[in-house]
Design an enzyme around this catalytic site. Structure first.
Site, PDB file in Angstrom:
ATOM      1  NE  ARG A 170       2.415  -5.040  11.141  1.00 33.87           N
ATOM      2  CZ  ARG A 170       3.618  -4.959  10.551  1.00 33.87           C
ATOM      3  NH1 ARG A 170       4.678  -5.421  11.162  1.00 33.87           N
ATOM      4  NH2 ARG A 170       3.719  -4.405   9.374  1.00 33.87           N
ATOM      5  CE  LYS A 214      -2.290  -1.053   3.785  1.00 35.57           C
ATOM      6  NZ  LYS A 214      -1.747  -2.387   4.167  1.00 35.57           N
ATOM      7  NE  ARG A 232       7.666  -3.051   5.781  1.00 43.45           N
ATOM      8  CZ  ARG A 232       6.338  -2.926   5.829  1.00 43.45           C
ATOM      9  NH1 ARG A 232       5.649  -2.698   4.736  1.00 43.45           N
ATOM     10  NH2 ARG A 232       5.710  -3.043   6.976  1.00 43.45           N
ATOM     11  NE  ARG A 288       6.542  -0.437   9.866  1.00 48.67           N
ATOM     12  CZ  ARG A 288       5.386  -0.609   9.249  1.00 48.67           C
ATOM     13  NH1 ARG A 288       5.218  -0.159   8.027  1.00 48.67           N
ATOM     14  NH2 ARG A 288       4.401  -1.228   9.854  1.00 48.67           N
ATOM     15  NE  ARG A 343      -4.006  -1.225  10.680  1.00 45.36           N
ATOM     16  CZ  ARG A 343      -3.079  -0.703   9.865  1.00 45.36           C
ATOM     17  NH1 ARG A 343      -3.291   0.432   9.255  1.00 45.36           N
ATOM     18  NH2 ARG A 343      -1.967  -1.356   9.660  1.00 45.36           N
TER      19      ARG A 343
HETATM   20  P1  ADP Z   1       1.139  -2.185   8.125  1.00 42.59           P
HETATM   21  O1  ADP Z   1      -0.004  -1.928   7.199  1.00 42.59           O
HETATM   22  O2  ADP Z   1       2.368  -2.645   7.409  1.00 42.59           O
HETATM   23  O3  ADP Z   1       0.794  -3.048   9.304  1.00 42.59           O
HETATM   24  P2  ADP Z   1       1.048   0.604   9.079  1.00 42.59           P
HETATM   25  O4  ADP Z   1       2.207   1.496   8.923  1.00 42.59           O
HETATM   26  O5  ADP Z   1      -0.170   0.923   8.311  1.00 42.59           O
HETATM   27  O6  ADP Z   1       1.639  -0.831   8.754  1.00 42.59           O
HETATM   28  O7  ADP Z   1       0.647   0.494  10.620  1.00 42.59           O
HETATM   29  C1  ADP Z   1       1.567   0.141  11.611  1.00 42.59           C
HETATM   30  C2  ADP Z   1       0.874   0.075  12.976  1.00 42.59           C
HETATM   31  O8  ADP Z   1       0.334   1.383  13.310  1.00 42.59           O
HETATM   32  C3  ADP Z   1      -0.321  -0.857  13.061  1.00 42.59           C
HETATM   33  O9  ADP Z   1       0.042  -2.190  13.353  1.00 42.59           O
HETATM   34  C4  ADP Z   1      -1.138  -0.198  14.204  1.00 42.59           C
HETATM   35  O10 ADP Z   1      -0.602  -0.511  15.471  1.00 42.59           O
HETATM   36  C5  ADP Z   1      -0.928   1.276  13.966  1.00 42.59           C
HETATM   37  N1  ADP Z   1      -1.979   1.849  13.089  1.00 42.59           N
HETATM   38  C6  ADP Z   1      -1.802   2.409  11.858  1.00 42.59           C
HETATM   39  N2  ADP Z   1      -2.964   2.827  11.338  1.00 42.59           N
HETATM   40  C7  ADP Z   1      -3.923   2.542  12.274  1.00 42.59           C
HETATM   41  C8  ADP Z   1      -5.339   2.694  12.349  1.00 42.59           C
HETATM   42  N3  ADP Z   1      -6.029   3.251  11.348  1.00 42.59           N
HETATM   43  N4  ADP Z   1      -5.971   2.263  13.457  1.00 42.59           N
HETATM   44  C9  ADP Z   1      -5.316   1.716  14.477  1.00 42.59           C
HETATM   45  N5  ADP Z   1      -3.989   1.506  14.475  1.00 42.59           N
HETATM   46  C10 ADP Z   1      -3.294   1.921  13.396  1.00 42.59           C
END
Ligand code: ADP
Ligand code: ZN
Length: 219
Positions: A173, A13, A127, A162, A88
């Site tokens: 996740r 994404k 990554r 990360r 999410r």
């Molecule tokens: P990925 O899609 O690779 O898991 P992101 O960078 O989108 O990584 O998100 C990393 C972390 O940040 C998530 O595992 C969560 O803990 C938090 N996070 C990000 N966006 C949200 C959201 N919309 N709601 C709740 N937690 C979020």
């Protein structure tokens, strides 16, 4: 155009969002990036989010919804945006629906990027990102390795993982994605705005498929 990118962690994404930003100029609205920035800056928001992120859990909706809405009220997103990582779960999706309805706006395209779990785990574990603040260098030790181990091809800086890209967190996740986020595809499906894209293909190919859908809608 207002776009939403849906898909499991590691689906690409962020990679696709960056290409869309470069080509169309629509800002990427990534709650994950915003939370990571808040953490790096040591703000109260960042401190609140840290333990959830490291466990691979969702940061509470009460926190994330405010962050996302504030970003979506910025003047730079008035011409369109690419949502990445928000909403999410159902609660966040309903908050976004309400926010958009109040402003007489809507999502124009929901891109569902599909990738198998075994590919995802390798992608996430491989990554690496450049540690230099404004470089944006992005590599994968399995799929797109840097010329020298742990060194950025673009600027010579060091590469980092990360903190949530470790085996235990990834499995959680993925689990959270399946339980909470995947059902959103069916939340948006009746709107007729959802397109399914094969995320296992090369990034260029994935981008081509997304672009084709955008161009169809722009006429
Ligand atoms: P990925 O899609 O690779 O898991 P992101 O960078 O989108 O990584 O998100 C990393 C972390 O940040 C998530 O595992 C969560 O803990 C938090 N996070 C990000 N966006 C949200 C959201 N919309 N709601 C709740 N937690 C979020
Ligand atoms: Zn770099």
């Amino acid at each position: 155009m207002n776009l939403l990118l849906l898909g499991p962690p590691g689906a690409g994404k962020g990679t696709q969002a960056k290409r869309l930003v470069a080509e169309y100029g629509w800002p990427q609205v990534s709650t994950g990036d915003m939370l990571r920035e808040a953490r790096a800056a040591g703000t109260p928001l960042g401190k609140q989010a840290a333990s959830y992120m490291d466990a691979g859990e969702l940061v509470p909706a009460s926190v994330v919804i405010g962050v996302a809405k504030e970003r979506l009220m910025g003047s730079d997103v008035a011409g369109g945006y690419v949502l990445d990582g928000f909403p999410r779960n159902r609660e966040q999706a309903e908050a976004l629906d309400e926010f958009l309805t109040e402003r007489a706006e809507s999502l124009d395209l929901v891109v569902n990027i599909r990738v198998d779990p075994d590919v995802i785990v390798k992608r996430i574990l491989g990554r690496r990102a450049c540690a230099a603040p404004d470089c944006g260098g992005d590599f994968n030790v399995y799929f797109n390795p840097p010329a020298a181990e742990e060194i950025c091809d673009d600027c010579g800086g060091g590469l980092v993982r990360r903190s949530d890209d470790n085996e235990e967190t990834i499995l959680n996740r993925l689990d959270v994605y399946r339980r909470e986020t995947e059902p959103l595809i069916e939340h948006y499906r009746p709107s007729g705005k959802v397109v399914d894209i094969d995320g296992a293909a090369e990034p260029d190919e994935v981008y081509g498929a997304i672009k084709a859908e955008i161009e169809k809608r722009r006429g």
